[in-house]
Scaffold this motif. Sequence first.
Motif, PDB file in Angstrom:
ATOM      1  N   LEU A 286      -4.718  16.028  -3.574  1.00 40.09           N
ATOM      2  CA  LEU A 286      -4.424  14.770  -3.972  1.00 40.09           C
ATOM      3  C   LEU A 286      -5.380  13.641  -4.074  1.00 40.09           C
ATOM      4  O   LEU A 286      -5.511  12.800  -5.006  1.00 40.09           O
ATOM      5  CB  LEU A 286      -3.040  14.295  -3.740  1.00 40.09           C
ATOM      6  N   GLY A 287      -5.870  13.631  -2.795  1.00 38.76           N
ATOM      7  CA  GLY A 287      -6.825  12.460  -2.578  1.00 38.76           C
ATOM      8  C   GLY A 287      -8.294  12.808  -3.446  1.00 38.76           C
ATOM      9  O   GLY A 287      -8.715  11.938  -3.914  1.00 38.76           O
ATOM     10  N   LEU A 288      -8.636  14.179  -3.628  1.00 33.64           N
ATOM     11  CA  LEU A 288      -9.834  14.474  -4.276  1.00 33.64           C
ATOM     12  C   LEU A 288      -9.428  14.086  -5.813  1.00 33.64           C
ATOM     13  O   LEU A 288     -10.402  13.489  -6.511  1.00 33.64           O
ATOM     14  CB  LEU A 288     -10.104  15.854  -4.321  1.00 33.64           C
ATOM     15  N   LEU A 289      -8.597  14.296  -6.257  1.00 33.66           N
ATOM     16  CA  LEU A 289      -8.127  14.030  -7.533  1.00 33.66           C
ATOM     17  C   LEU A 289      -7.909  12.567  -7.991  1.00 33.66           C
ATOM     18  O   LEU A 289      -8.435  12.081  -8.826  1.00 33.66           O
ATOM     19  CB  LEU A 289      -6.436  14.737  -7.969  1.00 33.66           C
ATOM     20  N   GLY A 290      -7.411  11.755  -6.769  1.00 34.55           N
ATOM     21  CA  GLY A 290      -7.285  10.334  -7.056  1.00 34.55           C
ATOM     22  C   GLY A 290      -8.716   9.680  -7.047  1.00 34.55           C
ATOM     23  O   GLY A 290      -8.937   8.929  -7.800  1.00 34.55           O
ATOM     24  N   ALA A 291      -9.629  10.353  -6.143  1.00 40.78           N
ATOM     25  CA  ALA A 291     -11.058   9.502  -6.125  1.00 40.78           C
ATOM     26  C   ALA A 291     -11.731  10.179  -7.361  1.00 40.78           C
ATOM     27  O   ALA A 291     -12.392   9.175  -7.771  1.00 40.78           O
ATOM     28  CB  ALA A 291     -11.548  10.284  -4.727  1.00 40.78           C
TER      29      ALA A 291
ATOM     30  N   LEU B  75       5.371  17.476  -9.206  1.00 40.76           N
ATOM     31  CA  LEU B  75       3.899  17.458  -9.464  1.00 40.76           C
ATOM     32  C   LEU B  75       3.233  17.417  -7.925  1.00 40.76           C
ATOM     33  O   LEU B  75       2.212  17.884  -7.764  1.00 40.76           O
ATOM     34  CB  LEU B  75       3.460  16.441 -10.577  1.00 40.76           C
ATOM     35  N   TYR B  76       3.739  16.551  -7.252  1.00 40.02           N
ATOM     36  CA  TYR B  76       3.481  16.089  -5.893  1.00 40.02           C
ATOM     37  C   TYR B  76       3.358  17.395  -5.060  1.00 40.02           C
ATOM     38  O   TYR B  76       2.637  17.255  -4.016  1.00 40.02           O
ATOM     39  CB  TYR B  76       3.941  14.979  -5.332  1.00 40.02           C
ATOM     40  N   ILE B  77       4.312  18.190  -5.271  1.00 37.17           N
ATOM     41  CA  ILE B  77       4.467  19.278  -4.422  1.00 37.17           C
ATOM     42  C   ILE B  77       3.627  20.464  -4.801  1.00 37.17           C
ATOM     43  O   ILE B  77       2.977  21.245  -4.107  1.00 37.17           O
ATOM     44  CB  ILE B  77       6.131  19.945  -4.598  1.00 37.17           C
ATOM     45  N   LEU B  78       3.809  20.880  -6.194  1.00 36.16           N
ATOM     46  CA  LEU B  78       2.921  21.587  -6.732  1.00 36.16           C
ATOM     47  C   LEU B  78       1.193  21.594  -6.930  1.00 36.16           C
ATOM     48  O   LEU B  78       0.715  22.693  -6.660  1.00 36.16           O
ATOM     49  CB  LEU B  78       3.560  22.306  -8.241  1.00 36.16           C
ATOM     50  N   ILE B  79       1.001  20.439  -7.306  1.00 31.14           N
ATOM     51  CA  ILE B  79      -0.454  20.559  -7.613  1.00 31.14           C
ATOM     52  C   ILE B  79      -1.140  20.677  -6.413  1.00 31.14           C
ATOM     53  O   ILE B  79      -2.038  21.354  -6.451  1.00 31.14           O
ATOM     54  CB  ILE B  79      -0.840  18.690  -7.878  1.00 31.14           C
ATOM     55  N   PRO B  80      -0.947  20.254  -5.137  1.00 32.68           N
ATOM     56  CA  PRO B  80      -1.806  20.475  -4.040  1.00 32.68           C
ATOM     57  C   PRO B  80      -1.558  22.005  -3.540  1.00 32.68           C
ATOM     58  O   PRO B  80      -2.502  22.714  -3.091  1.00 32.68           O
ATOM     59  CB  PRO B  80      -1.026  19.955  -2.748  1.00 32.68           C
ATOM     60  N   ALA B  81      -0.293  22.648  -3.827  1.00 37.76           N
ATOM     61  CA  ALA B  81      -0.285  24.047  -3.486  1.00 37.76           C
ATOM     62  C   ALA B  81      -1.301  24.849  -4.565  1.00 37.76           C
ATOM     63  O   ALA B  81      -1.743  26.009  -3.973  1.00 37.76           O
ATOM     64  CB  ALA B  81       1.232  24.417  -3.818  1.00 37.76           C
TER      65      ALA B  81
ATOM     66  N   SER C 281       0.927  -1.232   0.070  1.00 35.56           N
ATOM     67  CA  SER C 281       0.042   0.013   0.019  1.00 35.56           C
ATOM     68  C   SER C 281       0.994   1.124  -0.177  1.00 35.56           C
ATOM     69  O   SER C 281       1.114   2.108   1.033  1.00 35.56           O
ATOM     70  CB  SER C 281      -1.042   0.106   1.268  1.00 35.56           C
ATOM     71  N   LEU C 282       1.395   1.530  -1.346  1.00 35.87           N
ATOM     72  CA  LEU C 282       2.438   2.548  -1.291  1.00 35.87           C
ATOM     73  C   LEU C 282       2.242   3.532  -2.486  1.00 35.87           C
ATOM     74  O   LEU C 282       3.063   3.695  -3.311  1.00 35.87           O
ATOM     75  CB  LEU C 282       3.999   2.016  -1.411  1.00 35.87           C
ATOM     76  N   TYR C 283       0.731   3.842  -2.595  1.00 37.13           N
ATOM     77  CA  TYR C 283       0.349   4.426  -3.864  1.00 37.13           C
ATOM     78  C   TYR C 283      -0.150   5.771  -3.462  1.00 37.13           C
ATOM     79  O   TYR C 283      -0.387   6.075  -2.252  1.00 37.13           O
ATOM     80  CB  TYR C 283      -0.666   3.483  -4.513  1.00 37.13           C
ATOM     81  N   PRO C 284      -0.280   6.764  -4.213  1.00 34.36           N
ATOM     82  CA  PRO C 284      -0.997   8.234  -3.857  1.00 34.36           C
ATOM     83  C   PRO C 284      -2.058   7.951  -3.078  1.00 34.36           C
ATOM     84  O   PRO C 284      -2.369   8.476  -2.029  1.00 34.36           O
ATOM     85  CB  PRO C 284      -1.175   8.869  -5.266  1.00 34.36           C
ATOM     86  N   CYS C 285      -3.116   7.157  -3.329  1.00 37.06           N
ATOM     87  CA  CYS C 285      -4.332   7.103  -2.637  1.00 37.06           C
ATOM     88  C   CYS C 285      -4.111   6.274  -1.619  1.00 37.06           C
ATOM     89  O   CYS C 285      -5.145   6.564  -0.630  1.00 37.06           O
ATOM     90  CB  CYS C 285      -5.355   6.188  -3.579  1.00 37.06           C
TER      91      CYS C 285
END
Length: 278
Positions: free
Chosen positions: A128-133, A242-248, A96-100
């Motif tokens: 990121l949770g919203l995007l993944g869902a 992307l993991y840094i900038l997208i949530p920002a 269980s090592l995925y973004p979601c």
Amino acid sequence: MVRFSYLIRHFFTHKDYLPPASQLPGTLYTPMQIVFAGVVFAIVLTAALYVSKRKHLIRRVFAIVWMFLVAFEVVIVLWDSYAGIHKGIDLQTGLSLYPCSLFLYTMPFAIWGSGIWKKMACGYVCTLGLLGASLNFLYPIARLLDYSCISFASFHTFTFHGSMLFACIVMLKSGYFSYHAQQLRELFYPCIPSLLLSIPANLINYSSIDADYMYFRGKMNVVAMALPGFSDVQTTITLYALYILIPALFFLPSYLLSRSRVRQEQQDDCVVYGLRYS
């Protein structure tokens, strides 16, 4: 094409023992799957709106959902590992090592945490949770390339991502969390969980296991199409950005508005100060 009754009888059957996806109803972008996803979304939205109006229930409901998902995650990992032809946990894909997956690790801080801990956790869920869902409902590729939507594996993925969407809607609708940032560092709170999970993810990715956790090596087809010709290292660096900038970006409008108000107040103070001593 198999009948619907076959799906019911083989609800818990592993993909290794199922017919090809082309012979299964309810796989990716079939009418059954589209209707199924729509029904699940309607249930999630209705439940979220109901809970968001009853603020005294939010933490309790979140705790129940989180505990259920943790137990379900253990069950699905074991089922994936031992229900198929090849026995044992697949270290390349089974952890269980995925973004979601971060939803499992951050929700305790969103429920019982405070201050920066709560901001980091809720910030992840609502970015990121919203995007993944959302992506799971639009393109549920993780399971529905091999399974029908009427299956144990698909039930897990829709339950998991539906819960993420549920939590996000409740947080935003109830005021439990908002995209509010007054200081520059607050833009980057939501990326901290991703950066922390990236440590074990990339230790495994670049080991002899040769995995692609958190998609840092671009083996997922969506990432591969978005970054054609990128090397593993280039893909990893791009994904970190992307993991840094997208949530920002979710918090940037609030931050800019806050800074604009501060500048306006400073200008007004200067005008008042000048008039007072002129």
